[in-house]
Motif scaffolding. Sequence first.
Motif, mmCIF file in Angstrom:
data_model
loop_
_atom_site.group_PDB
_atom_site.id
_atom_site.type_symbol
_atom_site.label_atom_id
_atom_site.label_comp_id
_atom_site.label_asym_id
_atom_site.label_seq_id
_atom_site.Cartn_x
_atom_site.Cartn_y
_atom_site.Cartn_z
ATOM 1 N N PRO A 292 51.361 -17.419 16.664
ATOM 2 C CA PRO A 292 52.222 -17.898 16.274
ATOM 3 C C PRO A 292 52.754 -18.625 17.164
ATOM 4 O O PRO A 292 53.818 -17.367 18.637
ATOM 5 C CB PRO A 292 52.587 -17.485 15.015
ATOM 6 N N GLY B 160 48.639 -21.912 15.343
ATOM 7 C CA GLY B 160 48.075 -20.882 16.198
ATOM 8 C C GLY B 160 47.717 -20.717 16.900
ATOM 9 O O GLY B 160 46.985 -21.946 16.779
ATOM 10 N N MET C 197 48.989 -24.012 10.846
ATOM 11 C CA MET C 197 49.905 -23.692 10.744
ATOM 12 C C MET C 197 50.393 -23.385 9.261
ATOM 13 O O MET C 197 51.060 -22.468 9.299
ATOM 14 C CB MET C 197 51.013 -24.786 11.137
ATOM 15 N N LYS D 207 50.032 -19.607 8.197
ATOM 16 C CA LYS D 207 50.186 -18.509 9.383
ATOM 17 C C LYS D 207 50.624 -17.999 8.206
ATOM 18 O O LYS D 207 50.227 -16.529 8.823
ATOM 19 C CB LYS D 207 51.322 -19.571 9.779
ATOM 20 N N THR E 198 48.896 -13.854 8.036
ATOM 21 C CA THR E 198 49.048 -12.092 8.718
ATOM 22 C C THR E 198 49.493 -11.708 7.321
ATOM 23 O O THR E 198 49.318 -10.921 7.623
ATOM 24 C CB THR E 198 51.130 -12.680 8.865
#
Length: 572
Positions: free
Chosen positions: A212, A217, A235, A238, A242
């Motif tokens: 990131p 990213g 983005m 993101k 994760t």
Amino acid sequence: MATRLAQDRLGDLCLQEGLITPEQLQTALTESRSSGSRLGVMLVKMGFVEEAELTRTLARQYRVPAVDLDRVKVDPRIIKLIRPEVAHKHLVLPLRRVGRTLTVAMANPSDLGAIDDLKFITRYEIEPVVVGEHTLRKHLDRYYQNSEENNIGALADLIDEADLEFVEDDDDEEVSVAALQEQIDAAPVVKFINGLLTDAVMKGASDIHIEPYEKEGRVRYRIDGALHEVMKPPMKMKAALTSRIKILADLNIAERRIPQDGRIKLRLRKRVVDFRVSTLPVIFGEKIVLRILDKGNLTFDLEKFGFEPKAEKDFMDAIMKPYGMVLVTGPTGSGKTTTLYSALSKVNTEQVNIMTAEDPVEYNLHGINQVLVRNEVGMSFAAALRAFLRQDPNIIMVGEVRDLETGGIAIKAALTGHLVLSTLHTNDAPSTVTRMMDMGLEPFNVAAALNLITAQRLVRRICNNCKAETTYPEEYLAAASIPPEYAARTTFYKGKGCDECNGSGYRGRQGIYEVMAMNPRIRKLIMQECGTDELRSQAIADGMLTLRVDGLKKVERGVTTLEEVVKETAVT
């Protein structure tokens, strides 16, 4: 200023060719300056000239071919060579790649600044062709619109083609395809992650890096030791990306302040692939690295590793001895574990008890008792070794000699009738002895216990599909300390770049090895606590090939390039 000059030249050219009148030119110039549009677009927009006619005129003027983009279909892999922001900034569209030459459609083929930028970014020679600006903008939008979402969609489509499921460590019950499909339909990010993992395995990547940054990213694969960018996820995805990976790896999704490690098992087309997951908090989120452990791509055949004849004989003799210590050294990612596993496979019979202590256990080997080191519960390398010695072992493998305690127990085991295999992080074979004595191990114990030390590196192999002869300037050879007599007798090779190797010129990797076998002369020097240089000189006198010399032999045989060997080895 450069744009204004280019516009003026274009206007003069159209006047010379009789395409427009001076009044039309003045009207178009005034309109383009007030609206901020380029002159060529304005001439076409106002109906003063046909775009095809304007393109033909530019092609004659600049002596480059003209292309009709409506009749050209560009391979998506070629599009990826130039990022969307660069393509829109310079008004360029990559069309095809032949060897090391990239053909690029440009509205202004005289823009040398843009061509230089493209050379630097793509590492290809640029061959410009001219197209109309209006058509070019239309096709740029078409090819690059939502390119990241298209990448995600393409990856996600792999799931429909692949027989894929995640494997639970503690439960052998298989996840049904229907349940997996239900999850995919419910969450697009799930489909994306599944596709990403599948794509990386199919492309032979060893690691996936998800990084990131402040405004974007980035996802990269490490293939044959080199990182390649594959996409920039939006983005907005993101946090979801994760969290999804953390869920799969059984990590704490609420904890974002400390590093975490986990594991994902994936069944892909009837083979199970392990992913070692590492998360690290960075300033704009968490960087995730997934190391891919694909046993299907693994070879444990030592004869195919590329040892030189004497080195191979010395290594085989050392691992066939009933006791003593064999050390494999090198940096992270140099193939040490693979070499050790191959050695264990060679001696793995039902007559011997083999025990390993590893952090982590990278591959599960049948017939070998493997122990996972877990320092947090007191299961350190030293603790595992002590336990091993009460389990009647014949052969012991220690993942790494990290401290005096582990080294001391390993040496005692080697001196009391056990064959001990381990790794150490040193630059070459002779410096390993110095490192062991620096730990506090006694020279007489080191001299008595050691059978052999191997240092190794991995270099990229030249792609056989585009392999071609090459030459190097004398300045480069001198700077790399390549002996003139070696350069004179050697034919050098390099990959030109093709579709099979993704334009890199390399495909696969090859080990280079420095094998130092113990003998009475070297043992005597160790007992006298002689330095690394004296040990190296004696080993070379006894026939040891240094990493650089072994690498140059691989260059001589056309296996790898001189750049790879120079990058990975030092002059000794």
